[in-house]
Design a protein around this motif. Structure first.
Motif, mmCIF file in Angstrom:
data_model
loop_
_atom_site.group_PDB
_atom_site.id
_atom_site.type_symbol
_atom_site.label_atom_id
_atom_site.label_comp_id
_atom_site.label_asym_id
_atom_site.label_seq_id
_atom_site.Cartn_x
_atom_site.Cartn_y
_atom_site.Cartn_z
ATOM 1 N N HIS A 179 0.836 -1.201 0.000
ATOM 2 C CA HIS A 179 0.000 0.000 0.000
ATOM 3 C C HIS A 179 0.873 1.255 0.000
ATOM 4 O O HIS A 179 2.017 1.231 0.441
ATOM 5 N N GLU A 225 -9.505 2.438 -9.300
ATOM 6 C CA GLU A 225 -9.425 1.309 -8.375
ATOM 7 C C GLU A 225 -8.762 1.728 -7.063
ATOM 8 O O GLU A 225 -9.176 1.315 -5.972
ATOM 9 N N ASN A 229 -10.398 1.684 -3.234
ATOM 10 C CA ASN A 229 -9.785 0.842 -2.195
ATOM 11 C C ASN A 229 -9.094 1.643 -1.100
ATOM 12 O O ASN A 229 -8.492 1.064 -0.196
#
Length: 302
Positions: A179, A225, A229
């Protein structure tokens, strides 16, 4: 500006300040100055003059007894700070700007130039703000309060940056994390966040798209996306209950000092909170033993 033997500085108010608190303060200036360089271009410099070079004095009580009942002022005529007396300003160093591009008095330009160690004639323009030179301090008989200006929102900004740094303390864990951790600090929230680098600008989207372009293997929907997320906390300084004005708060949602962060909720979507985001935040707080408060504004308050 000159008036009645005084040299003053023309200013504009920014945001929704408590302007009555700016009277009788030791004021100075800080900000950005554009300076011509020898290569035919311009350099950007940050400047902060520590000395109290300006003041907005109140009118003597003998000339307006009504001020005891209601302190009123005109933002155009009464908030103009005094820089010097005209007599002293004319006797001082008054080198003129060779291109006459700055509208301010040479005595102010010279002081800025001295702080930056540049030639006053090379100052092209600047963005400067008045600030109160009184230093922040720890106060209260138990040393539990921070007495300071501009805590909103330096407080959350500092904590966010420290949190990001601390999250990288375990290098092996950070290296395995797929991430991207990001802190976004914006200017101009006080006037609606609509500047070129405010929160309502394209700055954050542009930054994320550039990151995605470098690591998404060409996916056409990588940005969308990523947004779907992602989880964001909009962190700000809220208004703790004031003991002299406790009626200003909704009686069951009064943020108290030392009771933990507040989650703000608003049915008109003035805040970023939803049941999903608040659940995640509460769970994080619970895992780390952090108390949480909830804030709801009164229905008769904007």
């Amino acid at each position: 500006k000159t008036n009645s033997g005084f040299l003053q500085v023309g200013v504009q108010v920014y945001g929704g300040g408590l302007w009555h608190t700016w009277f009788d303060r030791d004021l100075s200036i800080a900000g950005r100055v554009m300076v011509r360089n020898g290569a035919g271009g311009y350099d950007s410099h940050l400047v902060s003059i520590q000395d109290p070079i300006m003041r907005i004095p109140s009118l003597a009580i003998h000339l307006d007894r009504s001020v005891r009942d209601a302190f009123t002022y005109n933002k155009e005529t009464h908030l103009t700070p005094i820089l010097a007396t005209v007599a002293n300003a004319l006797n001082g160093d008054s080198a003129e700007d060779k291109n006459n591009r700055c509208a301010h008095h040479p005595i102010l330009l010279n002081r800025i130039a001295k702080e930056l160690s540049v030639d006053a004639a090379d100052i092209a323009d600047f963005e400067l703000c008045l600030y109160d030179t009184q230093k922040a301090t720890i106060g209260g008989i138990c040393n539990e309060f921070i007495y300071a200006s501009r805590l909103d929102n330096l407080n959350s900004s500092y904590c966010a940056v420290e949190g990001l740094i601390n999250s990288l303390s375990n290098e092996s864990s950070a290296a395995e994390d797929s991430h991207i951790r990001m802190v976004a600090l914006f200017d101009n929230e006080e006037v609606g966040s609509t500047s070129a680098y405010g929160a309502n600008s394209a700055l954050i989207e542009s930054a994320i798209r550039r990151i995605q372009a470098s690591c998404s293997n060409g996916s056409a929907t990588a940005f969308e996306e990523s947004i779907a997320n992602s989880f964001m906390i909009s962190s700000d300084v809220t208004h703790a209950i004031h003991p002299n004005y406790s009626e200003k708060h909704e009686e069951n949602h009064r943020p108290e000092l030392q009771k933990g962060p507040s989650i703000k909720v608003n049915a008109n979507q003035s805040y970023a909170t939803t049941s999903v985001t608040s659940t995640i935040l509460k769970d994080i707080a619970k895992r780390n033993g952090i108390p949480i408060q909830e804030f709801v504004v009164r229905n008769d308050s904007p």
